[in-house]
Design a protein around this motif. Structure first.
Motif, PDB file in Angstrom:
ATOM      1  N   LEU A   8      60.700  12.526  18.338  1.00  0.00           N
ATOM      2  CA  LEU A   8      60.429  13.788  19.018  1.00  0.00           C
ATOM      3  C   LEU A   8      59.936  14.865  18.056  1.00  0.00           C
ATOM      4  N   PRO A   9      60.572  15.054  16.865  1.00  0.00           N
ATOM      5  CA  PRO A   9      60.040  16.051  15.935  1.00  0.00           C
ATOM      6  C   PRO A   9      58.581  15.803  15.566  1.00  0.00           C
ATOM      7  N   ALA A  10      58.218  14.525  15.388  1.00  0.00           N
ATOM      8  CA  ALA A  10      56.830  14.199  15.057  1.00  0.00           C
ATOM      9  C   ALA A  10      55.902  14.541  16.211  1.00  0.00           C
ATOM     10  N   LYS A  11      56.344  14.280  17.442  1.00  0.00           N
ATOM     11  CA  LYS A  11      55.539  14.612  18.605  1.00  0.00           C
ATOM     12  C   LYS A  11      55.293  16.116  18.685  1.00  0.00           C
ATOM     13  N   LEU A  12      56.334  16.905  18.421  1.00  0.00           N
ATOM     14  CA  LEU A  12      56.206  18.359  18.483  1.00  0.00           C
ATOM     15  C   LEU A  12      55.254  18.875  17.408  1.00  0.00           C
ATOM     16  N   ILE A  13      55.357  18.303  16.209  1.00  0.00           N
ATOM     17  CA  ILE A  13      54.461  18.709  15.114  1.00  0.00           C
ATOM     18  C   ILE A  13      53.021  18.314  15.444  1.00  0.00           C
ATOM     19  N   ASN A  14      52.845  17.098  15.938  1.00  0.00           N
ATOM     20  CA  ASN A  14      51.505  16.647  16.318  1.00  0.00           C
ATOM     21  C   ASN A  14      50.875  17.581  17.339  1.00  0.00           C
ATOM     22  N   GLY A  15      51.636  17.885  18.384  1.00  0.00           N
ATOM     23  CA  GLY A  15      51.125  18.759  19.439  1.00  0.00           C
ATOM     24  C   GLY A  15      50.818  20.149  18.932  1.00  0.00           C
ATOM     25  N   GLY A  16      51.679  20.679  18.064  1.00  0.00           N
ATOM     26  CA  GLY A  16      51.469  22.015  17.527  1.00  0.00           C
ATOM     27  C   GLY A  16      50.224  22.113  16.667  1.00  0.00           C
ATOM     28  N   ILE A  17      50.065  21.181  15.742  1.00  0.00           N
ATOM     29  CA  ILE A  17      48.892  21.179  14.859  1.00  0.00           C
ATOM     30  C   ILE A  17      47.615  20.965  15.668  1.00  0.00           C
ATOM     31  N   ALA A  18      47.693  20.085  16.652  1.00  0.00           N
ATOM     32  CA  ALA A  18      46.532  19.839  17.506  1.00  0.00           C
ATOM     33  C   ALA A  18      46.104  21.108  18.221  1.00  0.00           C
ATOM     34  N   GLY A 306      40.131  16.869  23.114  1.00  0.00           N
ATOM     35  CA  GLY A 306      39.664  15.778  22.262  1.00  0.00           C
ATOM     36  C   GLY A 306      40.316  15.860  20.894  1.00  0.00           C
ATOM     37  N   ILE A 307      40.297  17.058  20.309  1.00  0.00           N
ATOM     38  CA  ILE A 307      40.942  17.279  19.011  1.00  0.00           C
ATOM     39  C   ILE A 307      42.444  17.063  19.115  1.00  0.00           C
ATOM     40  N   ALA A 308      43.025  17.573  20.213  1.00  0.00           N
ATOM     41  CA  ALA A 308      44.471  17.442  20.397  1.00  0.00           C
ATOM     42  C   ALA A 308      44.901  15.982  20.412  1.00  0.00           C
ATOM     43  N   GLN A 309      44.170  15.156  21.146  1.00  0.00           N
ATOM     44  CA  GLN A 309      44.552  13.756  21.249  1.00  0.00           C
ATOM     45  C   GLN A 309      44.352  13.015  19.935  1.00  0.00           C
ATOM     46  N   VAL A 310      43.278  13.348  19.202  1.00  0.00           N
ATOM     47  CA  VAL A 310      43.068  12.713  17.897  1.00  0.00           C
ATOM     48  C   VAL A 310      44.206  13.063  16.950  1.00  0.00           C
ATOM     49  N   MET A 311      44.542  14.364  16.865  1.00  0.00           N
ATOM     50  CA  MET A 311      45.623  14.799  15.982  1.00  0.00           C
ATOM     51  C   MET A 311      46.950  14.176  16.411  1.00  0.00           C
ATOM     52  N   TYR A 312      47.142  14.111  17.723  1.00  0.00           N
ATOM     53  CA  TYR A 312      48.399  13.592  18.260  1.00  0.00           C
ATOM     54  C   TYR A 312      48.553  12.104  17.992  1.00  0.00           C
ATOM     55  N   PHE A 313      47.498  11.341  18.217  1.00  0.00           N
ATOM     56  CA  PHE A 313      47.600   9.896  18.088  1.00  0.00           C
ATOM     57  C   PHE A 313      47.372   9.403  16.667  1.00  0.00           C
ATOM     58  N   VAL A 314      46.701  10.214  15.833  1.00  0.00           N
ATOM     59  CA  VAL A 314      46.593   9.840  14.428  1.00  0.00           C
ATOM     60  C   VAL A 314      47.970   9.884  13.776  1.00  0.00           C
ATOM     61  N   GLY A 315      48.823  10.802  14.284  1.00  0.00           N
ATOM     62  CA  GLY A 315      50.197  10.855  13.803  1.00  0.00           C
ATOM     63  C   GLY A 315      50.392  11.742  12.592  1.00  0.00           C
ATOM     64  N   VAL A 316      49.801  12.944  12.625  1.00  0.00           N
ATOM     65  CA  VAL A 316      49.992  13.876  11.512  1.00  0.00           C
ATOM     66  C   VAL A 316      51.459  14.242  11.356  1.00  0.00           C
ATOM     67  N   GLY A 317      52.153  14.338  12.490  1.00  0.00           N
ATOM     68  CA  GLY A 317      53.571  14.698  12.440  1.00  0.00           C
ATOM     69  C   GLY A 317      54.394  13.714  11.632  1.00  0.00           C
ATOM     70  N   GLU A 318      54.104  12.419  11.783  1.00  0.00           N
ATOM     71  CA  GLU A 318      54.856  11.409  11.027  1.00  0.00           C
ATOM     72  C   GLU A 318      54.592  11.555   9.524  1.00  0.00           C
ATOM     73  N   LEU A 319      53.345  11.872   9.159  1.00  0.00           N
ATOM     74  CA  LEU A 319      53.003  12.029   7.742  1.00  0.00           C
ATOM     75  C   LEU A 319      53.747  13.209   7.141  1.00  0.00           C
ATOM     76  N   ILE A 320      53.826  14.319   7.903  1.00  0.00           N
ATOM     77  CA  ILE A 320      54.541  15.502   7.409  1.00  0.00           C
ATOM     78  C   ILE A 320      56.020  15.201   7.240  1.00  0.00           C
ATOM     79  N   LEU A 321      56.604  14.532   8.247  1.00  0.00           N
ATOM     80  CA  LEU A 321      58.036  14.260   8.192  1.00  0.00           C
ATOM     81  C   LEU A 321      58.393  13.294   7.070  1.00  0.00           C
ATOM     82  N   ASP A 322      57.411  12.518   6.619  1.00  0.00           N
ATOM     83  CA  ASP A 322      57.662  11.618   5.495  1.00  0.00           C
ATOM     84  C   ASP A 322      57.997  12.395   4.228  1.00  0.00           C
ATOM     85  N   TYR A 323      57.552  13.674   4.171  1.00  0.00           N
ATOM     86  CA  TYR A 323      57.784  14.488   2.975  1.00  0.00           C
ATOM     87  C   TYR A 323      58.860  15.541   3.202  1.00  0.00           C
TER      88      TYR A 323
END
Length: 331
Positions: A8-18, A306-323
């Motif tokens: 869920l945190p990754a989903k929220l980050i993905n949506g926000g950045i998108a 279009g941008i939102a879905q790319v950012m969301y499905f690329v998984g930027v949130g997971e990359l951020i949470l890794d750090y």
């Protein structure tokens, strides 16, 4: 990784950045959409989207195209996060034994997402519209674009002074903070949720159309249920679904924009609810008025989602949470 395995945190980050990336790219077109929708017959300041943008730059400078962007950039993160995460939640809740959802259940999930997002969308749109439309009112009345000298309907004299240039200095300019403060002082939280019904009329059908259309279109290039589609295809699917849904609900968007516009130009009518707004628009401007800004809205929503879905499905949130230390986001 399947979508259901994303935290869920990754989903929220993905949506926000998108949301932030998308709004930054298309906000000037959204500003043109708002100004075109608020124009009345016989009082046109702008002839088209390009005419609006050119005149805005000439009279208000380059950053005039981003009037109200600060409100959007502040609130679009929770809005898009709620919208995308809520849709995922409802899709997961409605699925059984890992089977693919029926179109009807996809529409139900989209409906739930649309109903959740209005908690943020309504006040965000309310404040944004006042700032976006200030330049149109200023141009209509031939005064400096920094102040919209127009009367307000349904608000107090105190709020009116935020938009009206008095004889004595200093001249008070329009700001989201001032508008929000005056609305809360005079009308309470209800003031920020003016046009809630019209927002629901727009966002719920939009989500009902958008999410199933995107899911099915995106699935055409999905190798398997556990794998993602290519990022470019997610972008195309987001653009196609977004523009289609945007045009479909544009009449509701016109009604919402009119109802949420506190400031009125000379001889511009006021409305007492959704039914009254629809009736007056039909009577005075005709059915074509409900398509005002449809092209702009399609151009805004297509790349935005279009941008939102790319950012969301690329998984930027997971990359951020890794750090980020797990203890900072785990419950």
């Amino acid at each position: 990784m399947s979508q259901q395995q994303i935290s869920l945190p990754a989903k929220l980050i993905n949506g926000g950045i998108a949301g932030i990336v998308g709004v930054t790219c298309v906000f000037p077109i959204d500003l043109a959409k708002t100004r075109l929708q608020n124009q009345r017959s016989g009082q046109q300041v702008y002839k088209s989207m390009m005419d609006c943008l050119v005149k805005t730059v000439r009279s208000e400078g380059f950053f005039g195209m981003y009037r109200g962007a600060a409100v959007n950039l502040t609130l679009v993160t929770p809005e898009k996060a709620i919208k995308l995460a809520a849709n995922d939640f409802f899709r997961h809740y409605l699925s059984k034994d890992g089977k693919a959802l029926t179109v009807f259940k996809e529409m139900l999930a989209g409906c739930g997402a649309g109903m959740c997002q209005v908690v943020i969308t309504t006040p965000m749109e309310m404040l944004k519209i006042q700032l976006q439309d200030a330049g149109r009112l200023a141009a209509q009345q031939r005064i400096p674009a920094g102040v919209a000298c127009a009367k307000l309907s349904g608000t107090s004299a105190v709020l009116s002074r935020s938009y009206t240039a008095g004889l004595a200095p200093p001249v008070r300019t329009v700001s989201a903070t001032r508008i929000a403060q005056e609305l809360l002082r005079t009308q309470g939280i209800r003031g920020l949720y003016r046009g809630l019904g019209a927002t629901l009329m727009r966002d719920v059908p939009f989500s009902i159309v958008y999410f199933p259309l995107f899911a099915n279109f995106n699935r055409l290039r999905q190798p398997s249920p556990s794998e993602k589609s290519p990022f470019y295809w997610s972008f195309i699917a987001g653009c196609v679904a977004g523009s289609t849904a945007a045009v479909a609900v544009n009449p509701c968007d016109v009604v919402k924009t009119r109802l949420q516009s506190l400031s009125k130009g000379a001889n511009e009518e006021t409305y007492n609810g959704v039914a009254d707004c629809i009736s007056k628009i039909l009577k005075k401007e005709g059915p074509s008025a409900f398509l005002k800004g449809a092209g702009c809205r399609a151009l805004v929503i297509a790349p935005l989602f279009g941008i939102a879905q790319v950012m969301y499905f690329v998984g930027v949130g997971e990359l951020i949470l890794d750090y980020v230390p797990f203890s900072l986001y785990s419950a």
